[in-house]
Motif scaffolding. Structure first.
Motif, short mmCIF file in Angstrom:
data_model
loop_
_atom_site.label_atom_id
_atom_site.label_comp_id
_atom_site.label_asym_id
_atom_site.label_seq_id
_atom_site.Cartn_x
_atom_site.Cartn_y
_atom_site.Cartn_z
N ALA A 149 -1.70 8.25 -6.29
CA ALA A 149 -0.57 8.30 -5.54
C ALA A 149 0.47 7.17 -6.27
O ALA A 149 1.70 7.54 -6.24
CB ALA A 149 -0.98 7.45 -4.31
N MET A 150 0.00 6.09 -6.90
CA MET A 150 0.66 5.26 -7.56
C MET A 150 1.55 5.79 -8.65
O MET A 150 2.75 5.48 -9.00
CB MET A 150 0.04 3.75 -8.02
N ALA A 151 0.89 6.62 -9.41
CA ALA A 151 1.24 7.42 -10.56
C ALA A 151 2.44 8.34 -10.18
O ALA A 151 3.51 8.41 -10.72
CB ALA A 151 0.11 8.14 -11.27
N GLU A 152 2.20 8.84 -9.09
CA GLU A 152 3.27 10.00 -8.45
C GLU A 152 4.42 9.38 -8.26
O GLU A 152 5.78 9.68 -8.09
CB GLU A 152 2.73 10.68 -7.35
N ALA A 153 4.28 7.80 -7.61
CA ALA A 153 5.60 7.22 -7.28
C ALA A 153 6.10 6.42 -8.31
O ALA A 153 7.23 5.64 -8.21
CB ALA A 153 5.06 6.03 -6.42
N GLY A 154 5.57 6.58 -9.56
CA GLY A 154 6.31 6.10 -10.71
C GLY A 154 5.70 4.73 -11.13
O GLY A 154 6.11 4.00 -12.06
N LEU A 155 4.41 4.45 -10.67
CA LEU A 155 3.84 3.28 -11.07
C LEU A 155 2.51 3.39 -11.86
O LEU A 155 1.56 2.88 -11.66
CB LEU A 155 3.34 2.40 -9.87
N ALA A 156 2.40 4.33 -12.76
CA ALA A 156 1.27 4.75 -13.59
C ALA A 156 1.11 3.50 -14.63
O ALA A 156 1.85 3.16 -15.05
CB ALA A 156 1.45 6.10 -14.25
N ALA A 157 -0.02 3.33 -14.78
CA ALA A 157 -0.39 2.52 -15.96
C ALA A 157 -0.55 3.14 -17.09
O ALA A 157 -0.77 4.28 -17.19
CB ALA A 157 -1.94 2.14 -15.91
N ALA A 158 0.26 2.59 -17.95
CA ALA A 158 1.01 3.21 -19.32
C ALA A 158 1.19 2.24 -20.42
O ALA A 158 1.41 0.80 -19.90
CB ALA A 158 2.21 4.29 -19.16
N PRO A 159 1.24 2.53 -21.78
CA PRO A 159 1.85 1.78 -22.62
C PRO A 159 3.14 1.17 -22.45
O PRO A 159 4.10 1.77 -21.57
CB PRO A 159 1.88 2.70 -23.91
N PRO A 160 3.86 -0.07 -22.79
CA PRO A 160 5.01 -0.50 -22.69
C PRO A 160 5.97 0.32 -22.86
O PRO A 160 6.27 0.75 -23.98
CB PRO A 160 4.97 -1.87 -23.25
N ALA A 161 7.10 0.42 -21.99
CA ALA A 161 8.06 1.16 -22.27
C ALA A 161 9.36 0.35 -21.47
O ALA A 161 9.71 0.94 -20.42
CB ALA A 161 8.13 2.73 -22.10
N PRO A 162 10.05 -0.60 -22.17
CA PRO A 162 10.91 -1.44 -21.12
C PRO A 162 11.87 -0.90 -20.55
O PRO A 162 12.55 -1.08 -19.55
CB PRO A 162 11.19 -2.61 -21.94
N GLN A 163 12.48 0.10 -21.27
CA GLN A 163 13.97 0.95 -20.74
C GLN A 163 13.64 1.86 -19.74
O GLN A 163 14.44 2.25 -18.90
CB GLN A 163 14.35 1.65 -21.93
N GLU A 164 12.18 2.28 -19.46
CA GLU A 164 11.83 2.92 -18.44
C GLU A 164 11.31 2.25 -17.29
O GLU A 164 11.00 2.83 -16.16
CB GLU A 164 10.72 4.22 -18.98
N HIS A 165 11.24 1.10 -17.22
CA HIS A 165 10.68 0.23 -16.06
C HIS A 165 11.69 0.01 -15.06
O HIS A 165 12.91 -0.21 -15.55
CB HIS A 165 10.11 -1.06 -16.80
N LEU A 166 11.35 0.12 -13.79
CA LEU A 166 12.31 -0.29 -12.64
C LEU A 166 12.68 -1.72 -12.47
O LEU A 166 11.94 -2.55 -13.05
CB LEU A 166 11.67 0.16 -11.42
N PRO A 167 13.82 -2.01 -12.09
CA PRO A 167 14.21 -3.49 -12.02
C PRO A 167 13.27 -4.07 -11.26
O PRO A 167 12.67 -3.62 -10.46
CB PRO A 167 15.60 -3.35 -11.65
N PRO A 168 13.24 -5.58 -11.23
CA PRO A 168 12.28 -6.10 -10.77
C PRO A 168 12.13 -6.19 -9.28
O PRO A 168 11.04 -5.83 -8.79
CB PRO A 168 12.62 -7.65 -11.27
#
Length: 401
Positions: A149-168
């Protein structure tokens, strides 16, 4: 000259041990630095680009990924010292998105089956990675309903990719829509605590995480090349980050290019894995901790804060359930890995690694701080051949004080 050890000999031994590994192409390049009793040596091997034309140097800038975590913890501990934060305080006021949590009845169960949290999440829970959110190393490869569910919402555990991270604020609001995997304080779960701690620091100070790190850590220590992106004028010192060679074909793929994820300031300054740095900068950070919180007359932390930071917080039951190392020899303090069974054959009382190819340890028995930065990401959450060789040489060549 160090009067108890020949550091030039140690440097030569490192070159002899690491050169064949780099010549084999995995990693393509690296830079190392050691500080023994305040005296330093550095070395660099290999290259930064796929063509092998740009040599790694002692001032090359690398992605340090999870070695960001101890830096974030030091800044937060400085705020604890001045009363801005308190370890035992609930985070509810500053992070209302995490107030009044629901918790899964079973960590692998349906996300709709929950109970109320038994207590609020505290500041210490963020440091110690026991807030109830995070990666469970024991179930990696077998996603739970919550993982999916978290992955489908865009919160998957993954290697760092700062430009793809949601704002705080957007990221924390989304995280707050999901139940906790475990009760607060119950279990060590990786990474998310450092992300949340970074947001907490920014909100507690009314500024950005980067601004606090600069004021409390980078500025006082002269860490001029450490930050959340690489300025354009320094891009010539920054190379690609590669995946390990394909076992079948030997092909080397690029994880991140020099003009990729760290070429511009990110919307989310990740307290977990967002920093770039050099061996010189990080060695200064490590030596500051080793020497009791001050270096060159500049104090960053009090000795008591460092003692708290580098003392294992996990119970035996928690270590048995989910620990920072597969063999159970590493515990967790306040934002840093802590050796549980140090011996003279192993380097380091405390430290941490970065999954994009970096490693740092402090060894108070040897009077040693050591940093190895490479440009090859890990294929699995275990140290690579070159990192193991680095520590083996230092264990053999640097005697106890």
């Amino acid at each position: 000259m160090n009067d108890r050890i020949d550091l030039d000999h140690v440097a030569e031994a490192l070159t002899v041990a690491l050169s064949p590994i780099v010549e084999g192409g995995s990693p393509p390049g690296l830079t190392w630095g050691i500080d023994v009793d305040g005296e330093r040596r550095f070395g660099a091997l290999g290259h930064l680009d796929a063509d092998g034309t740009q040599a790694a140097t002692t001032d090359t800038i690398y992605r340090i990924s999870s070695m960001t975590k101890p830096v974030t913890a030091v800044a937060a501990l400085a705020l604890v010292e001045d009363g801005t934060l308190a370890l035992d305080a609930p985070v509810d006021d500053l992070l209302p998105e995490l107030a009044e949590r629901r918790v899964l009845l079973r960590p692998d169960g349906p996300i709709g089956e929950t109970e109320a949290a038994q207590r609020p999440i505290t500041v210490e829970d963020l440091f110690s990675f026991r807030l109830g959110h995070g990666m469970d190393f024991t179930t990696m490869g077998s996603p739970t309903p919550l993982d999916t569910a978290m992955a489908e919402a865009g919160l998957a555990a993954a290697p760092p990719a700062p430009q793809e991270h949601l704002p705080p604020d957007e990221w924390l609001a989304l995280l707050g829509t999901f139940p906790l995997r475990h009760q607060p304080g119950e279990r060590w779960l990786y990474n998310t605590g450092a992300e949340v701690l970074g947001v907490l620091i920014a909100r507690a100070t009314g500024t950005s995480l980067g601004a606090v790190l600069t004021e409390r850590v980078f500025g006082p220590l002269g860490m001029r090349d450490t930050g959340f992106s690489v300025p354009a004028e320094q891009s010539g010192r920054f190379g690609a980050c590669f995946w390990p060679p394909d076992p079948g074909t030997g092909t080397v793929a690029v994880y991140d290019s020099p003009d990729g994820q760290w070429a511009a300031p990110p919307a989310f300054e990740g307290g977990d894995a967002g920093l770039v740095s050099t061996v010189g900068d990080y060695l200064t950070f490590g030596a500051m901790l080793r020497d009791g919180g001050a270096i060159g007359g500049t104090r960053v932390l009090l000795p008591g804060s460092i003692a708290a930071m580098t003392t294992n917080r996990l119970t035996q039951a928690q270590l048995a359930a989910s620990s920072p190392s597969p063999d159970g020899t590493t515990g967790w303090g306040l934002g840093v890995g802590v050796a549980l069974v140090p011996t003279l054959s192993v380097v380091g009382n405390y430290g941490w690694d970065g999954g994009l190819g970096s490693a740092w340890r402090n060894d108070t028995v040897r009077g040693l701080s050591a940093v190895l930065l490479t440009n090859e990401a890990w294929a699995a959450p275990i140290p690579t051949t070159v990192i193991e060789a680095f520590w083996s040489v230092l264990a053999a060549e640097v005697p106890p004080v």
